[in-house]
Write an enzyme that holds these catalytic residues in place. Structure first.
Site, short mmCIF file in Angstrom:
data_model
loop_
_atom_site.label_atom_id
_atom_site.label_comp_id
_atom_site.label_asym_id
_atom_site.label_seq_id
_atom_site.Cartn_x
_atom_site.Cartn_y
_atom_site.Cartn_z
N TYR A 78 0.84 -1.21 0.00
CA TYR A 78 0.00 0.00 0.00
C TYR A 78 0.88 1.27 0.00
O TYR A 78 0.51 2.30 -0.56
CB TYR A 78 -0.97 -0.03 1.18
N LYS B 127 -3.15 8.45 2.63
CA LYS B 127 -4.39 8.24 3.40
C LYS B 127 -4.24 8.78 4.84
O LYS B 127 -5.22 9.25 5.43
CB LYS B 127 -4.78 6.76 3.43
#
Ligand code: 0WD
Length: 256
Positions: A157, A164
């Site tokens: 990720y 995020k």
């Protein structure tokens, strides 16, 4: 009568029928909200027009969040269509492929970092700022989509996780900013769902299988699950909730 009756919602991020934004549009339409939808580029326009027909949205607007001119134009047009906005849904994220696979430092460059943060985090603040005059004093709600990689280091990720984390902090600062005007700002941290964006994350399928084995509910999350929670969070039923990250992830995040 649906619990979003009389609410006007702008929904970004529909890229396909599998998009999380599609699940949100469906739930908000079902609960009585009037919708306006946006599309990122000409390639996606007809799909978003199909969705607009399905959900009774009378207006479809172009919106690439990388372009300040398009952001301004989108809200100018929205202001002519409606005299106010109650709900803003931000379902947008992007990072260059090499920044979301393999070794974190191998894939990171100044340019990749910048793009990921610009499109995935700054855009929430940019849209919130542009929407502010239309949302002021209406008990409105802004909602974005995050992922567990914001707070845990998850394989692949990588740079998107950092973006995020920035997005989640942006939610809190925006909540502080527009709260006195009656506007709430929240995020849903969704479990993995097979969408176009997810197919860009390396080993997504393997991750989904592991998720289903560990999550307390032992099942994957659907766009209907996220849509229903989004509709609730943007409704007056949730009027005491702002600045929060709500997990819609079959309970995965509580597991050790
Ligand atoms: O597992 C998942 N699918 C999860 C997604 C778990 C947790 C969170 N999320 C988040 C994503 O990070 C994103 O913020 O949910 C949000 C929506 O993503 P999605 O529904 O999974 O993905 P998708 O259907 O691909 O929609 C994302 C869309 C883009 O689609 P593509 O795949 O064509 O990049 O974001 C839009 C675009 O339509 N988008 C933009 N919109 C305006 N301007 C831009 C841009 N510059 N870049 C991407």
């Amino acid at each position: 009568m649906g619990f979003l009756q009389g609410k006007r919602a702008l929904i970004t991020g529909i890229a396909s029928q599998r998009s999380i934004a599609t699940g949100i549009a469906e739930a908000m339409h079902r609960e009585g909200a009037e919708l306006v939808l946006t599309y990122q580029n000409e390639k996606l326009k007809s799909r978003v027009e199909d969705a607009a027909a399905e959900y009774g949205a009378k207006l479809v607007l172009p919106l690439d969040v990388a372009d300040d001119g398009q952001i301004n134009e989108c809200f100018a047009q929205l202001g002519q269509h409606w005299d106010g906005l109650d709900i803003l849904v931000h379902c947008i994220a992007f990072a260059p492929r090499e920044a979301i696979e393999g070794d974190f430092l191998d894939g990171i460059t100044r340019e990749n970092y910048h793009i990921a943060h610009d499109i995935s985090a700054y855009s929430l603040a940019a849209l919130g700022k542009a929407a502010r005059p239309l949302m002021k004093g209406r008990n409105g709600a802004i909602l974005t989509l995050s992922y567990l990689g914001a707070e845990r280091a998850l394989a692949n990720y990588n740079t998107m996780g950092v973006a995020k984390a920035s997005l989640e902090a942006t939610v809190r600062y925006m909540a502080m900013s527009v709260g006195p005007e009656g506007t709430r700002v929240n995020a849903i941290s969704a479990g993995p769902i097979r969408t176009l964006a997810a197919s860009g994350v390396a080993n997504f399928r393997k991750m989904l299988t592991a998720f289903e084995a560990v999550a307390p509910l032992r099942r994957a999350i659907t766009i209907e699950d996220v849509g229903n929670t989004a509709a609730f969070l943007c409704s007056d039923l949730a009027r005491g909730i702002t600045g929060e990250i709500t997990y819609v992830d079959s309970g995965y995040n509580i597991m050790g």
